[in-house]
Motif scaffolding. Sequence first.
Motif, PDB file in Angstrom:
ATOM      1  N   ARG A   1       0.857  -1.190   0.000  1.00 46.89           N
ATOM      2  CA  ARG A   1       0.000   0.000   0.000  1.00 46.89           C
ATOM      3  C   ARG A   1       0.892   1.239   0.000  1.00 46.89           C
ATOM      4  NH1 ARG A   1      -5.417   2.267  -0.286  1.00 46.89           N
ATOM      5  NH2 ARG A   1      -5.113   4.350   0.593  1.00 46.89           N
ATOM      6  N   ASP A   2       0.818   1.970  -1.076  1.00 48.94           N
ATOM      7  CA  ASP A   2       1.669   3.141  -1.240  1.00 48.94           C
ATOM      8  C   ASP A   2       1.146   4.336  -0.429  1.00 48.94           C
ATOM      9  OD1 ASP A   2       3.730   4.607  -2.163  1.00 48.94           O
ATOM     10  OD2 ASP A   2       2.767   5.162  -4.055  1.00 48.94           O
ATOM     11  N   GLU A   3      -0.089   4.724  -0.738  1.00 49.02           N
ATOM     12  CA  GLU A   3      -0.662   5.923  -0.115  1.00 49.02           C
ATOM     13  C   GLU A   3      -1.089   5.646   1.329  1.00 49.02           C
ATOM     14  OE1 GLU A   3      -1.051   9.074  -1.419  1.00 49.02           O
ATOM     15  OE2 GLU A   3       0.339   8.136  -2.841  1.00 49.02           O
ATOM     16  N   PRO A   4      -0.940   6.640   2.197  1.00 53.27           N
ATOM     17  CA  PRO A   4      -1.479   6.458   3.551  1.00 53.27           C
ATOM     18  C   PRO A   4      -3.004   6.449   3.502  1.00 53.27           C
ATOM     19  CG  PRO A   4      -0.756   8.726   3.245  1.00 53.27           C
ATOM     20  CD  PRO A   4      -0.355   7.978   1.998  1.00 53.27           C
ATOM     21  N   TRP A   5      -3.603   5.867   4.516  1.00 53.06           N
ATOM     22  CA  TRP A   5      -5.060   5.920   4.626  1.00 53.06           C
ATOM     23  C   TRP A   5      -5.443   7.088   5.542  1.00 53.06           C
ATOM     24  CZ3 TRP A   5      -3.016   0.736   5.135  1.00 53.06           C
ATOM     25  CH2 TRP A   5      -3.403  -0.153   4.132  1.00 53.06           C
ATOM     26  N   ARG A   6      -6.701   7.447   5.458  1.00 50.61           N
ATOM     27  CA  ARG A   6      -7.246   8.405   6.423  1.00 50.61           C
ATOM     28  C   ARG A   6      -7.937   7.575   7.501  1.00 50.61           C
ATOM     29  NH1 ARG A   6     -11.132  12.035   7.929  1.00 50.61           N
ATOM     30  NH2 ARG A   6     -12.845  10.765   7.166  1.00 50.61           N
ATOM     31  N   VAL A   7      -7.464   7.691   8.725  1.00 46.98           N
ATOM     32  CA  VAL A   7      -8.053   6.922   9.840  1.00 46.98           C
ATOM     33  C   VAL A   7      -8.362   7.895  10.969  1.00 46.98           C
ATOM     34  CG1 VAL A   7      -7.782   4.939  11.378  1.00 46.98           C
ATOM     35  CG2 VAL A   7      -6.614   4.957   9.174  1.00 46.98           C
ATOM     36  N   PRO A   8      -9.556   8.442  10.973  1.00 44.24           N
ATOM     37  CA  PRO A   8      -9.839   9.481  11.960  1.00 44.24           C
ATOM     38  C   PRO A   8     -10.013   8.961  13.385  1.00 44.24           C
ATOM     39  CG  PRO A   8     -11.784   9.080  10.572  1.00 44.24           C
ATOM     40  CD  PRO A   8     -10.656   8.251  10.014  1.00 44.24           C
ATOM     41  N   PHE A   9     -10.725   7.840  13.554  1.00 43.22           N
ATOM     42  CA  PHE A   9     -11.164   7.462  14.904  1.00 43.22           C
ATOM     43  C   PHE A   9     -10.248   6.405  15.517  1.00 43.22           C
ATOM     44  CE2 PHE A   9     -15.186   8.605  12.603  1.00 43.22           C
ATOM     45  CZ  PHE A   9     -15.355   9.827  13.230  1.00 43.22           C
ATOM     46  N   TRP A  10      -9.759   6.703  16.705  1.00 47.46           N
ATOM     47  CA  TRP A  10      -8.879   5.772  17.440  1.00 47.46           C
ATOM     48  C   TRP A  10      -9.375   5.602  18.858  1.00 47.46           C
ATOM     49  CZ3 TRP A  10      -4.646   3.021  15.649  1.00 47.46           C
ATOM     50  CH2 TRP A  10      -4.294   3.291  14.313  1.00 47.46           C
ATOM     51  N   GLY A  11      -9.625   4.363  19.213  1.00 51.96           N
ATOM     52  CA  GLY A  11      -9.986   4.058  20.588  1.00 51.96           C
ATOM     53  C   GLY A  11      -8.717   3.732  21.358  1.00 51.96           C
ATOM     54  N   VAL A  12      -8.583   4.308  22.538  1.00 53.71           N
ATOM     55  CA  VAL A  12      -7.403   4.041  23.368  1.00 53.71           C
ATOM     56  C   VAL A  12      -7.810   2.977  24.387  1.00 53.71           C
ATOM     57  CG1 VAL A  12      -5.642   5.078  24.852  1.00 53.71           C
ATOM     58  CG2 VAL A  12      -6.625   6.394  22.954  1.00 53.71           C
ATOM     59  N   GLY A  13      -7.706   1.708  23.953  1.00 53.33           N
ATOM     60  CA  GLY A  13      -8.121   0.594  24.802  1.00 53.33           C
ATOM     61  C   GLY A  13      -9.628   0.386  24.759  1.00 53.33           C
ATOM     62  N   ASN A  14     -10.072  -0.607  25.519  1.00 58.89           N
ATOM     63  CA  ASN A  14     -11.484  -0.967  25.582  1.00 58.89           C
ATOM     64  C   ASN A  14     -11.792  -1.557  26.952  1.00 58.89           C
ATOM     65  OD1 ASN A  14     -14.159  -1.958  24.282  1.00 58.89           O
ATOM     66  ND2 ASN A  14     -13.273  -3.831  25.147  1.00 58.89           N
ATOM     67  N   GLU A  15     -12.847  -1.088  27.560  1.00 60.56           N
ATOM     68  CA  GLU A  15     -13.279  -1.602  28.866  1.00 60.56           C
ATOM     69  C   GLU A  15     -12.090  -1.881  29.787  1.00 60.56           C
ATOM     70  OE1 GLU A  15     -16.255  -4.726  28.446  1.00 60.56           O
ATOM     71  OE2 GLU A  15     -17.631  -3.323  27.489  1.00 60.56           O
ATOM     72  N   PRO A  16     -11.274  -0.869  30.050  1.00 57.86           N
ATOM     73  CA  PRO A  16     -10.083  -1.094  30.887  1.00 57.86           C
ATOM     74  C   PRO A  16     -10.428  -1.486  32.314  1.00 57.86           C
ATOM     75  CG  PRO A  16     -10.328   1.241  30.304  1.00 57.86           C
ATOM     76  CD  PRO A  16     -11.365   0.500  29.535  1.00 57.86           C
ATOM     77  N   TRP A  17     -11.683  -1.260  32.704  1.00 58.69           N
ATOM     78  CA  TRP A  17     -12.121  -1.663  34.049  1.00 58.69           C
ATOM     79  C   TRP A  17     -12.356  -3.171  34.132  1.00 58.69           C
ATOM     80  CZ3 TRP A  17     -16.629  -3.652  32.398  1.00 58.69           C
ATOM     81  CH2 TRP A  17     -17.241  -3.025  31.292  1.00 58.69           C
ATOM     82  N   GLY A  18     -12.324  -3.855  32.952  1.00 56.29           N
ATOM     83  CA  GLY A  18     -12.597  -5.293  32.909  1.00 56.29           C
ATOM     84  C   GLY A  18     -11.612  -5.979  31.994  1.00 56.29           C
ATOM     85  N   CYS A  19     -12.125  -6.497  30.855  1.00 54.49           N
ATOM     86  CA  CYS A  19     -11.273  -7.303  29.963  1.00 54.49           C
ATOM     87  C   CYS A  19     -10.081  -6.519  29.429  1.00 54.49           C
ATOM     88  CB  CYS A  19     -12.102  -7.881  28.819  1.00 54.49           C
ATOM     89  SG  CYS A  19     -12.765  -6.639  27.676  1.00 54.49           S
TER      90      CYS A  19
END
Length: 513
Positions: free
Chosen positions: A165-183
């Motif tokens: 893949r030559d061109e970068p993608w546009r990736v707007p949304f990033w989650g920083v972890g998930n349910e850190p209080w549990g899994c």
Amino acid sequence: MPAADTAVRAVINLDLPGATISRHLYGHFAEHLGRCIYGGFWVGEDSEIPNEGGIRLDVVDALRKLDIPNLRWPGGCFADEYHWRDGIGPRDQRPRTVNSHWGDIVENNAFGTHEFMQLCEMLDADPYVSANVGSGTVHEMSDWVEYLTRGDDSPMADLRRSNGRDEPWRVPFWGVGNEPWGCGGNMSAQAYADLARQYATYARNHSGNALYRIAAGASDGDYRWTETLMQAISSVADPGSLRDVFQGVSFHYYTMTGPWDRKGSATEFTTDEYYRAISMAAKVETFIRGHAAVMDVYDPEKRIGLVLDEWGTWWDATPGTNPGFLEQQNALRDALVASVHFDAFHRHADRLVMANIAQTINVLQAMLFTDAATGALVLTPTYHVFEMNRGHHDAQSLDVRLLDEAPRRELEDASSVATLSTSASRKGDAALLSITNVDESTPRRLQFDLRGAQVTAVRGRVLGADAVDAHNTFETPDAVAPRSLDGVTLEGSTLTVDVPPHAYVTVALDLAG
Ligand code: AHR
């Protein structure tokens, strides 16, 4: 259909639009869980099922009809044990790993970063990537962002190029972890808040790709968690840099009618369990209000968005399926749970900026069921609610003021639930009105006084069936499907809508000027 004797009256001011209903409130979620990715989206290039690069074309076609705005991936709990480097490069050389959360099965990593990005491109949906905080490193997330979004000859951009893949993608949304209080790591709110700021700091905006970083938030009404996050966000020294750390804070809320070991059947339920599900669905508004109130204290300008990145019904797994795969049928009841959620979302569009139903295919409250052996595909009743609501995407919310109290139904525990739910929006010279009559047996007549604009035409659609447990199968795929509704009349500025029992109705309005 005999309408109820007395109409419920309401007023809508078409010329007083409120907050914009982000199309991202209609987002989706696809985890490496059961048959969501493998056997759902992904059949592999050698499959006889029509596919492009291994991705099922009928699935893409069905989701494009929803104008799917974004897709969250790879989890969920899976995200916090996913190491993205396992899912790049030649497929036959990718390592096998263990998906310990969902069935404890071996993952072959055939579907990885490039496959996900190809899927998003085919769907024309924004990617929402959940990064691994629970068992990953700051460096790993930082590299993933660079790999996906950087344009020059940086090390990660070069690695991406070496994988085709030559061109970068546009990736707007990033989650920083998930349910850190549990899994996601079993952390305290403060421990996660400190760690997440570190992750977010090194997740950089590369090559003009502005990240929308979402801090992993509370479960249900855990406002203390939200408060800890908001404190951590607002304690960044330079207030102007607030937006540089996090742009969103999430929470999760699932509709369940019993404890984890007795969640109940998706298709065999009592009247009381039906009303309980609706009552639990309506509770989402209490939680949105509660989290929003906490956020208002720290962020009165509403710069930080509230993100409900997991919601939907959670029933006992379909008998005979792997309980770790979370497969469940989807009845008209589920569709009404969804429509009640959307009404609440529309009312709180000033703070709630994104929502992702769990999960897109074959898992929990799915849009689609697939059969990888026969190639069959079926649309669920919930799918149809998403389709009927497309007119709300990026429209401006309108207040629907009921002049008569919505009739209520009593539950066995002596609580009660409102049997009508409504919302409306306007986009230019079009408006869309949504009405859910959850009453199992009584039809309702609603009479709307439409003020502030001339309505030139109205068109009604209804999603209903003989019973609330009606559902679609591969043999009867259209048991629950939308049809046009006759009981919609306009006289002057008065709109009358006859809504059948246990049904979801939309009325499209054409406005003059
Ligand atoms: O959607 C299924 C699971 O529910 C997700 O992986 C997790 O985040 C939540 O507990």
